[in-house]
Design an enzyme around this catalytic site. Structure first.
Site, short mmCIF file in Angstrom:
data_model
loop_
_atom_site.label_atom_id
_atom_site.label_comp_id
_atom_site.label_asym_id
_atom_site.label_seq_id
_atom_site.Cartn_x
_atom_site.Cartn_y
_atom_site.Cartn_z
N GLN A 70 -79.22 84.96 -87.77
CA GLN A 70 -77.78 84.93 -87.56
C GLN A 70 -77.45 85.01 -86.08
OE1 GLN A 70 -76.54 88.21 -89.99
NE2 GLN A 70 -77.85 89.68 -88.96
N HIS A 91 -81.79 88.24 -89.85
CA HIS A 91 -81.07 88.90 -90.94
C HIS A 91 -82.07 89.44 -91.96
CE1 HIS A 91 -77.80 88.65 -94.33
NE2 HIS A 91 -78.38 89.82 -94.26
N HIS A 142 -82.58 98.66 -96.47
CA HIS A 142 -82.03 97.73 -97.46
C HIS A 142 -82.87 96.47 -97.56
CE1 HIS A 142 -79.12 95.20 -99.59
NE2 HIS A 142 -79.34 94.30 -98.65
N GLU A 143 -83.23 95.89 -96.41
CA GLU A 143 -84.02 94.65 -96.43
C GLU A 143 -85.40 94.88 -97.05
OE1 GLU A 143 -83.07 91.47 -95.55
OE2 GLU A 143 -81.10 92.45 -95.57
N LYS A 146 -84.88 95.61 -101.02
CA LYS A 146 -84.40 94.46 -101.78
C LYS A 146 -85.36 93.28 -101.72
CE LYS A 146 -80.35 91.53 -102.53
NZ LYS A 146 -78.95 91.22 -102.11
N HIS A 147 -85.92 93.01 -100.54
CA HIS A 147 -86.73 91.80 -100.35
C HIS A 147 -88.20 92.11 -100.04
CE1 HIS A 147 -83.01 89.51 -100.32
NE2 HIS A 147 -82.52 90.33 -99.40
#
Length: 258
Positions: A70, A91, A142-143, A146-147
């Site tokens: 981004q 991101h 979070h990253e 989640k991923h």
């Protein structure tokens, strides 16, 4: 004769005691604040990894991997934020399935430990920060949850073997893309007056990424890009049909680049 104590005697002792009491209180306050901040991040990370029952998807199907990047100026133009950096940053690194969202949050037991990132912390702050400012720990957590846990769980993504290697892999791919330098070398510079065509950006990179835009002035503003890789992280052309969600740029509308 009655004498009033001088400020340098009893008064000074009283003031010294007050200073010592305040100093002790302030020190305890600082220690407590640090503990609460550390506990809050630990609890947040514990919660963000707890979106599935223990175990989750032990070996999820991964068709391709996205490196989502981004542009700080454009992103904050949309979100009204004050980014700590300029130019392009990461991101996320997202193991993906074609045409559908996810997989997400594959292993709730693979917790996030920020202490393991100490050796790459300065690089993470420069190349993978939250663009909303402040500490990025919650964003990284979070990253990962989640991923990253899906990259770790997938046998088809062999290069991600730990939490640390997930972030190191993202940083390495981002450096190979070298978005800021590549666009500058192609003569594409930040401007709110000059516009470009989508093909101007597409022609800079091989294999071809996908670009993301939002409405801006009489055209559109480029704010993001997705670079695609095979599950073993070899570069690949992005196919727009692969993305379950993307705010794609229109090839016939002028593009502003900040």
């Amino acid at each position: 004769m009655f004498r009033i104590p001088l400020a340098g005697s009893v008064g000074s002792v009283f003031l010294d005691d007050r200073r010592k009491s305040f100093s002790m209180f302030y020190s305890k306050y600082i220690i407590l604040s640090i503990f609460l901040i550390h506990y809050t991040f630990a609890k947040y990370c514990e919660d963000c990894c707890d979106s599935k029952p223990p175990g989750g998807d032990r070996d999820p199907q991964i068709d391709y991997v996205q490196l989502a990047v981004q542009n700080a100026e454009a992103f904050c133009e949309m979100k009204h934020c004050n980014a700590p950096i300029t130019g392009w940053s990461i991101h996320g690194l997202w193991p993906s399935q074609k045409g559908v969202m996810g997989p997400n949050s594959c292993n709730s037991t693979a917790g996030f430990d920020p202490d393991l990132m100490n050796d790459i912390l300065s690089q993470m702050d420069k190349e993978w920060p939250t663009l909303f400012g402040g500490d990025s720990t919650g964003f990284w957590c979070h990253e990962w949850c989640k991923h990253g846990t899906c990259a770790l769980a997938a046998s088809s993504v062999p290069k991600v073997v730990s939490m640390l290697s997930y972030f190191q892999t993202g940083l390495s791919l981002f450096q190979n893309v070298d978005m800021n330098t590549a666009l500058q070398n192609a003569g594409i510079v930040s401007s709110t007056n000059t516009t470009y065509k989508l093909s101007d950006f597409m022609n800079v990179f091989t294999p071809k990424p996908a670009f993301e835009c939002t409405n801006f002035k009489d055209g559109q503003l480029l704010f993001g890009a997705r670079f695609c890789f095979t599950p073993d992280l070899e570069p690949a052309d992005c196919n727009m049909n692969w993305f379950a969600s993307i705010q794609s740029c229109d090839e016939n509308t002028p593009i502003y680049y900040m």
